[in-house]
Design an enzyme around this catalytic site. Structure first.
Site, PDB file in Angstrom:
ATOM      1  N   GLU A 147      -4.483  -1.637  10.422  1.00 13.05           N
ATOM      2  CA  GLU A 147      -3.577  -0.521  10.147  1.00 13.05           C
ATOM      3  C   GLU A 147      -2.293  -0.644  10.952  1.00 13.05           C
ATOM      4  O   GLU A 147      -2.319  -0.670  12.191  1.00 13.05           O
ATOM      5  CB  GLU A 147      -4.270   0.812  10.461  1.00 13.05           C
ATOM      6  CG  GLU A 147      -3.385   2.010  10.115  1.00 13.05           C
ATOM      7  CD  GLU A 147      -4.107   3.339  10.184  1.00 13.05           C
ATOM      8  OE1 GLU A 147      -5.272   3.373  10.624  1.00 13.05           O
ATOM      9  OE2 GLU A 147      -3.486   4.358   9.798  1.00 13.05           O
ATOM     10  N   GLU A 241      -5.474  11.644   5.349  1.00 14.95           N
ATOM     11  CA  GLU A 241      -5.748  11.766   6.774  1.00 14.95           C
ATOM     12  C   GLU A 241      -4.902  12.910   7.327  1.00 14.95           C
ATOM     13  O   GLU A 241      -3.721  13.016   6.994  1.00 14.95           O
ATOM     14  CB  GLU A 241      -5.385  10.450   7.482  1.00 14.95           C
ATOM     15  CG  GLU A 241      -5.742  10.412   8.953  1.00 14.95           C
ATOM     16  CD  GLU A 241      -5.463   9.031   9.568  1.00 14.95           C
ATOM     17  OE1 GLU A 241      -6.388   8.489  10.178  1.00 14.95           O
ATOM     18  OE2 GLU A 241      -4.339   8.528   9.438  1.00 14.95           O
TER      19      GLU A 241
HETATM   20 MN    MN Z   1      -3.924   6.337   9.511  1.00 15.19          MN
END
Ligand code: MN
Length: 294
Positions: A147, A241
């Site tokens: 990420e 998220e």
């Molecule tokens: Mn994230």
């Protein structure tokens, strides 16, 4: 087909049996295809129970985490690197044990604010550990995601381009770029361009507002990003998220600086997010189809 996921911390700060039931049950009831399980304490993680819950509710799962400084595989201290590698192997084992197909997050360095640029030797350590992890993951059909996060959370991968370069060094085809709109909003020059640059090597996409609250209430222009996802023919996970002091985990909350109460009704937030993402994706696919016919 794209699958829509949601991060567990929309409902829970830990992963007790009750937490797992609440998260998996709520996500499935609201129509999500997948749950992203944050694993911070692998030693107390009840994988059998989570696997049962996932199968009972007919929902898929992936696992995410951020390493702490004691498990930083980008360290130049061999003992720290080995500790980190062992931790990742353990979490990979849990991912397989719950029947998950994805392990990602900030797994290539510690999720914290570095005070110096990455050391080339430390970076090489990280590349080597991720390569071994990816090879082991392949045996269980698990993809690895790296990420790209903002400069305050990593000194190695801040953009999609950084992730691609790192993955080239790893050289394993089950390692993918994981982009997150919240971080892209800080680091990318061109959000749609970053998605197109990653193309088929984009493996996971976090939809996240500029303040990590309700979608559409911050400053992120989501439509151009969904248009870019449609253009690259993205077929993998789009996961929501969000973080609020309404749900806290002592480890992750401090790591990602959750100091504000941006929402407190998890179900309402999650239902709103799924409708928002589905609408954006459907509109983007339609728009790209119309453009392509012109
Ligand atoms: Mn994230």
């Amino acid at each position: 087909m794209v699958d829509f996921g949601i991060h567990g911390m929309v409902w829970v700060g830990g992963w007790s049996r009750a937490d797992a039931e609440k998260t998996i049950g709520s996500a499935a009831r609201l129509g999500y295809d997948r749950v992203e399980i944050p694993v911070f304490e692998p030693d107390t993680f009840d994988a059998d129970h989570t696997r049962e819950m996932l199968s009972k509710h007919g929902i898929k799962a992936g696992v995410s985490l951020g390493l702490d400084v004691d498990h930083d595989i980008s360290s130049t201290d061999t003992a720290v690197v080995e500790r980190g590698a062992a931790h990742l192997r353990k979490v990979l084992g849990l991912t397989a044990a719950v029947g998950g197909d994805y392990l990602g997050g900030v797994i290539f360095c510690a999720l914290h604010k570095y005070r110096q640029a990455a050391d080339p030797k430390g970076r090489a350590n990280s590349v080597a550990v991720i390569r071994e992890l990816a090879r082991e993951a392949r045996n269980s059909g698990i993809d690895i995601g790296l990420e790209a996060v903002n400069r305050y959370e990593s000194n190695i991968i801040n953009t999609g381009g950084h992730a691609l370069r790192f993955i080239d060094e790893v050289g394993e085809d089950n390692v993918y770029v994981h982009l997150d709109s919240y971080h892209m909003n800080i680091e990318e020059g061109d959000n749609a361009g970053a998605i197109e640059l990653c193309g088929e090597r984009l493996g996971y996409f976090h939809v996240n507002e500029s303040h990590r609250g309700y979608l559409g209430t911050g400053n992120i222009a989501f439509t151009p990003m969904f248009r870019a996802l449609a253009r690259i023919g993205y077929k993998r996970t789009i996961a929501f998220e969000a973080f609020s002091t309404a749900v806290t985990n002592p480890v992750l909350s401090a790591m990602v600086a959750v100091w504000r109460d941006l929402w407190n009704d998890s179900d309402d937030l999650a239902a709103h997010a799924l409708a928002y993402m589905k609408r954006e994706m459907a509109d983007a696919l339609k728009a790209e189809e119309i453009v392509a016919k012109r």
